[in-house]
Design a protein around this motif. Structure first.
Motif, PDB file in Angstrom:
ATOM      1  N   PHE A 277      18.874 -48.589  14.628  1.00 12.49           N
ATOM      2  CA  PHE A 277      17.897 -47.716  16.026  1.00 12.49           C
ATOM      3  C   PHE A 277      16.624 -48.577  15.857  1.00 12.49           C
ATOM      4  CE2 PHE A 277      14.256 -45.877  17.270  1.00 12.49           C
ATOM      5  CZ  PHE A 277      14.363 -45.367  18.748  1.00 12.49           C
ATOM      6  N   ALA A 281      15.000 -50.553  19.127  1.00 12.81           N
ATOM      7  CA  ALA A 281      14.043 -49.466  19.427  1.00 12.81           C
ATOM      8  C   ALA A 281      12.967 -51.119  19.732  1.00 12.81           C
ATOM      9  CB  ALA A 281      13.134 -48.422  18.500  1.00 12.81           C
ATOM     10  N   ALA A 344      17.948 -45.745  21.969  1.00  7.64           N
ATOM     11  CA  ALA A 344      17.154 -47.381  21.956  1.00  7.64           C
ATOM     12  C   ALA A 344      17.094 -47.612  23.303  1.00  7.64           C
ATOM     13  CB  ALA A 344      17.544 -47.489  21.169  1.00  7.64           C
ATOM     14  N   CYS A 347      14.819 -45.034  25.014  1.00 10.50           N
ATOM     15  CA  CYS A 347      12.753 -45.249  24.752  1.00 10.50           C
ATOM     16  C   CYS A 347      12.601 -46.888  25.242  1.00 10.50           C
ATOM     17  CB  CYS A 347      13.107 -45.751  23.197  1.00 10.50           C
ATOM     18  SG  CYS A 347      13.138 -43.897  22.104  1.00 10.50           S
ATOM     19  N   THR A 348      13.572 -47.864  25.503  1.00  5.81           N
ATOM     20  CA  THR A 348      12.862 -49.122  25.994  1.00  5.81           C
ATOM     21  C   THR A 348      12.987 -48.309  27.350  1.00  5.81           C
ATOM     22  OG1 THR A 348      14.587 -49.889  23.916  1.00  5.81           O
ATOM     23  CG2 THR A 348      13.902 -51.529  26.609  1.00  5.81           C
TER      24      THR A 348
END
Length: 357
Positions: A277, A281, A344, A347-348
């Motif tokens: 992660f 991330a 991840a 989140c990106t």
């Protein structure tokens, strides 16, 4: 807020029928939902029953307690260990025993389990941990030497910071000093083979080190432990506080002692998840610390964004409902590589959308 009728593991099936990838809680090693651990617990229940409703000081002495405490002391690198029914009780037992040991000094963010009173006064909230430590050392050097009890967490699990305790080498030796550390979020994860912070503290021999911890987080069992020198732990064992307290359910200690290979496997899986992660991330979105499975973000909107996409992370005001919201992605050993990559990637995508907006 979601409701459910079962304890989440890798995923959570909510009461509304939707299934979420669960990235919250403090069960870092996933022990509470580990089938192999459940089998060991079943063995323990068959041997000891579902509860031990007696005092540890009664005429019946179960050897499992001595075995578990001997192991915990060796594992942590302490002279002695004492188990109790919760991490909160471990903290309160220790601070009550130290009530007359000197003036209490609290580091920023010290958990209420280690408070001597309900409202201990200012807890250095306006200083960082490092600022607090250096200010403390200056005061101790220049004041009349009186006994003190220094109380701190081992790390900040909310905004995710490992504390540097190298300053403890500089503590004065002209008075009685006790260093009490709550290692609830570190025990089972940080240190040598997850043994926690006890052996990482280098303080003068005149400083008494006491570490308290919940066993309910990384270790996944309902209980707590006090680690320290044999004299201090022995005094706790003889106290009315201990005699009147319910012990850890012995079946859980049985499972704990027989599950050390499972814990090691889980730590390895978790370490791989954390690294995966951290590598994937988006830069700048999270604050974390090496090897710790929690990633803090000031972007509270991330929680709603992920929940809409069936990922549930930790986001709520803490410790009181009037406090600011704390938003974090929490990984566990139960997560697969695909789970970690999915979070991840989301989140990106969130971070790119924030930039565009």
């Amino acid at each position: 807020m979601l409701h459910a009728d079962h304890l989440p593991g890798r995923t959570l099936l909510a009461a509304d029928g939707r299934e979420y990838l669960f990235c919250s809680g403090t069960g870092y090693l996933g022990i509470a939902r580990n089938p192999a651990f459940a089998a060991l617990l079943a063995e323990g229940l068959a041997r000891y029953g579902s509860n031990y409703s007696s005092s540890r000081n009664s005429s019946l002495q179960l050897r499992i307690y001595e075995e578990a405490e001997s192991y915990l002391a060796r594992y942590a690198g302490a002279e002695a260990a004492l188990t109790v029914s919760s991490g909160y009780l471990a903290g309160q037992m220790a601070v009550k025993a130290l009530a007359q040991a000197g003036r209490f000094e609290y580091a920023p963010g010290t958990h209420p389990a280690a408070w001597l009173t309900d409202h201990p006064g200012p807890v250095a909230a306006t200083r960082t941990f490092d600022e607090w430590a250096q200010h403390l050392l200056r005061r101790l050097r220049h004041e009349t030497p009186h006994p003190v009890v220094l109380v701190s967490n081992s790390l900040d699990a909310l905004r995710v910071q490992r504390y540097d305790f190298s300053w403890t080498k500089e503590l004065p030796t002209d008075r009685a000093i006790t260093l009490l550390i709550d290692d609830s979020h570190g025990f089972g994860l940080i240190g040598r083979e997850g043994a926690g912070i006890f052996t990482e503290i280098s303080a003068p021999a005149t400083v008494r080190l006491v570490v308290v911890s919940s066993l309910g987080k990384a270790c996944g069992i309902p209980g707590g432990v006090v680690l320290g020198d044999a004299a201090f732990v022995g005094s706790l064992r003889r106290s009315a506080f201990f005699a009147a307290s319910s012990p850890v359910v012995p079946a859980y200690l049985y499972a704990f002692l027989h599950a050390q290979e499972l814990y090691q496997q889980a730590r390895q899986q978790l370490a791989a998840n954390v690294q995966r992660f951290a590598d994937a991330a988006p830069a700048g979105l999270f604050q974390g610390t090496e090897g710790f499975p929690v990633f803090y973000t000031a972007a509270n909107e991330l929680a709603d964004y992920l929940q809409q996409r069936e990922v549930l992370i930790s986001s709520f005001p803490y410790p009181a409902p009037t406090d600011p919201c704390i938003t974090r992605v929490v990984l566990s050993a139960l997560h697969s590589p695909a789970d970690v990559e999915r979070v991840a990637d989301l989140c990106t995508a969130f971070a790119k959308r924030q930039v565009l907006n």
